[in-house]
Design a protein around this motif. Sequence first.
Motif, short mmCIF file in Angstrom:
data_model
loop_
_atom_site.label_atom_id
_atom_site.label_comp_id
_atom_site.label_asym_id
_atom_site.label_seq_id
_atom_site.Cartn_x
_atom_site.Cartn_y
_atom_site.Cartn_z
N ILE A 2 -28.89 51.39 12.66
CA ILE A 2 -30.07 50.56 12.02
C ILE A 2 -31.02 50.05 13.36
CG2 ILE A 2 -28.84 48.46 11.93
CD1 ILE A 2 -30.42 47.57 9.60
N THR A 3 -30.37 50.04 14.51
CA THR A 3 -30.89 49.13 15.69
C THR A 3 -31.77 50.59 16.11
OG1 THR A 3 -29.12 48.11 16.07
CG2 THR A 3 -30.87 48.23 17.96
N THR B 104 -41.77 49.77 5.63
CA THR B 104 -42.49 49.81 4.02
C THR B 104 -41.98 48.57 3.46
OG1 THR B 104 -40.99 51.18 3.21
CG2 THR B 104 -42.91 52.20 4.23
N ALA B 105 -42.62 48.30 2.39
CA ALA B 105 -41.88 46.99 1.65
C ALA B 105 -40.39 47.60 1.14
CB ALA B 105 -42.85 47.07 0.31
N TYR B 106 -40.35 48.93 0.69
CA TYR B 106 -38.94 49.34 0.51
C TYR B 106 -38.00 49.01 1.64
CZ TYR B 106 -35.22 52.68 -0.96
OH TYR B 106 -34.23 53.05 -1.36
N GLU B 107 -38.47 49.51 2.96
CA GLU B 107 -37.58 49.35 3.93
C GLU B 107 -37.37 47.96 4.33
OE1 GLU B 107 -38.89 53.65 6.22
OE2 GLU B 107 -40.12 51.79 6.26
N ASN B 108 -38.29 47.04 4.20
CA ASN B 108 -38.08 45.61 4.36
C ASN B 108 -37.00 45.00 3.65
OD1 ASN B 108 -39.79 43.87 6.52
ND2 ASN B 108 -41.19 45.38 5.66
N LEU B 114 -28.70 47.56 5.13
CA LEU B 114 -28.30 48.42 5.99
C LEU B 114 -27.53 47.53 6.87
CD1 LEU B 114 -31.76 50.19 6.95
CD2 LEU B 114 -29.52 51.09 5.96
N LEU B 115 -27.52 46.26 7.26
CA LEU B 115 -26.65 45.35 7.88
C LEU B 115 -25.57 45.34 7.32
CD1 LEU B 115 -29.16 42.81 9.39
CD2 LEU B 115 -28.10 44.41 10.63
N LEU B 116 -25.46 44.99 5.89
CA LEU B 116 -24.24 44.92 5.32
C LEU B 116 -23.67 46.30 4.92
CD1 LEU B 116 -25.63 42.42 2.69
CD2 LEU B 116 -23.73 42.03 4.31
N LYS B 117 -24.14 47.30 5.51
CA LYS B 117 -23.54 48.64 5.53
C LYS B 117 -23.25 48.98 3.80
CE LYS B 117 -21.55 48.97 9.84
NZ LYS B 117 -22.01 47.81 10.62
N ALA B 121 -26.78 55.36 -1.99
CA ALA B 121 -27.05 55.51 -3.43
C ALA B 121 -26.95 53.97 -4.00
CB ALA B 121 -25.89 56.26 -4.21
N GLN B 122 -26.23 53.01 -3.89
CA GLN B 122 -26.09 51.71 -4.39
C GLN B 122 -27.42 50.76 -3.71
OE1 GLN B 122 -22.36 49.87 -3.18
NE2 GLN B 122 -22.75 47.82 -4.36
N ARG B 123 -27.46 51.37 -2.36
CA ARG B 123 -28.69 50.61 -1.72
C ARG B 123 -29.75 50.81 -2.38
NH1 ARG B 123 -27.58 52.49 3.61
NH2 ARG B 123 -29.38 53.90 3.50
#
Lengths: 390, 238
Positions: A2-3, B104-108, B114-117, B121-123
């Motif tokens: 991610i980084t 993007t809004a989606y990525e924000n 992502l930090l929570l891994k 698909a669930q993400r």
Amino acid sequence: MITLRLALRNILGTGIRAWLNAFIISLALVASTWNQGVVAGMDEQAAQAAQALEYGGGQYWQENYDPYDPLTLEEAHAPLPGELQRLVDEGKAAAMLVVQGSIYPQGRMRSILLKGIDPRQRLLDFPTSALAESGAALPALIGSRFAKAVGLRTGDSVTLRWREPGGAFNAQDATIVHVMQTTLASIDSNQVWLPLERLQEMARLPGEATLVTLAPGTPSPEAPPGWTFRDIDYLLRDLRELVKTKSVGRVVFLVIFLSLGMLAIFDTQVLSIFRRRREIGTLVALGFTRGQVIRLFTLEGALHGILAVILGALWGLPLLWLQARLGFAVPAGTEGMGISIGEKIYPAYGAGYVLGIVLLSLAVTTLVSLLPTRRIARLKPTDALRGRTS
Amino acid sequence: MSDDNLIRTEKLVKVYPMGASKVTALNRVNLSFRRGEFAGLVGPSGSGKTTFLNIVGSLDTPTSGSAGVLGRKIETLSHREAAALRNRSIGFIFQTFNLLPVYTAYENVEFPLLLLKVPSAQRRQMIMDALDWVGLSDRADSRPSQLSGGESQRVAIARAMVKKPPLLLADEPTANLDAENSHHILRTMEKLNRELGTSFLFATHDEKVIGYLRRKITLVDGRVDHDEPLQPSTGTGA
């Protein structure tokens, strides 16, 4: 991951600024590689020329011979031992006699070395045959630089003076039968080449020689008593040292260019940390540790280095390849460099150097990127969120 | 701390150095919040609202006293533990939206997951759900620079809510919004509180926000002046 993803997006998001920084570093990479290639090319060409024109596959020196001390020449000669004479007779070696002397071009005295060589030799790649083909009473061959320095041309007559073993001086007029174009100063500067037998007669040293040059690829028998074998590594040692001294300039060149790139990155990093305090605070609020934020910013800086390598490969590789293929003309002033250089230099690039310079620039970029991030460690998230510095 | 107590502070003190002198931002504050609350800290500037939120959000540590959040003592947490607590259990909404500009809004919205891994698909499903809650499914590919203030704050809400944290801290969430957008996002937050059971704790002096609160704690000079239940006057109510 991610980084890395965020770092990549951030750096590409900065647009032209990132590419400018990367370009400056790529300039350092390509220029330094080119510079190194030129020096390596010069080295290679000079070594090849020295082997082809002077050193062959190594030399046997009469034990008193010291090329750096002309005073030793008086004693630096001896009859050729049987095994060396046999090599000469078989065409696998060429004997030379070196005698100190002087010439008087335009009435001025100039100290020189008289060098005797068999005009029929094919071992060394310079036109000694001109000495055999001429009908002159005492034919002499000189190099173009020396000819230019003393104002002699083909067909000119010049007085030679030398000292005989008894101490008496003798003199004779020689005719310049050929001026050879050569890039090798050590067979050119202040040297007059004469037929070996004529010089042996003049110096009253019949059958004697100062050194014997082996044909390339000929196995070197053990040096006979009174003679020392100098292999090609030994003979090229001075040249290599000279090239090394030229390399200092290369390092300075690299340091200047790399410093410019690093300065740009350092500046970008400091500015980036200052301008993105709120973002740093947000990342921390979202769950980034300080270590992750530091890694992010360091990675962003280091990515400049990676972009520079890609950019350098894109514009530099074709340019470097073209240079290596076409070579480039040596400016007239280059003659004074002390290295034998042809009319063109063909840069030679070593994979090791290229890899080394790439790794060095990546390491330095990472380090320079890391330095400003120490501020992040001191930054309180609550201040960062408000866009303040701690 | 009982199971219902999401936050409990005891004699919470925060003192900031201010040049040669010191400023007491929080002075022996004792407060408890239960799960599912929709509460707000109100008071004038400098009363300690944001400081309280920062400590409860593990962005800051108390000078003395204790702050228990979701069973963890904030004053004992390491940087890494505090980051993990924020990442897993606390959502933040800021006055200035604080969206990552290159995403993007989606990525924000994706970032905390992502930090929570969270598996991809669930993400994706979670992100689309979160954007749907705030009515921005159609703006998923927009960057923050392409969004209005209201839209940006709704993306920030989606980002804070996507991991369904038990606690959401909102510091002056409407300060940069017009009335219409303010009501829009407050209704969204109220709905999320009701439907997902997320506890909301606001720091605000905006009357519009106060109109939605079910509990109002008034801070004055770092002390709790009033702590009163409210009957929401603007929102739909619980």
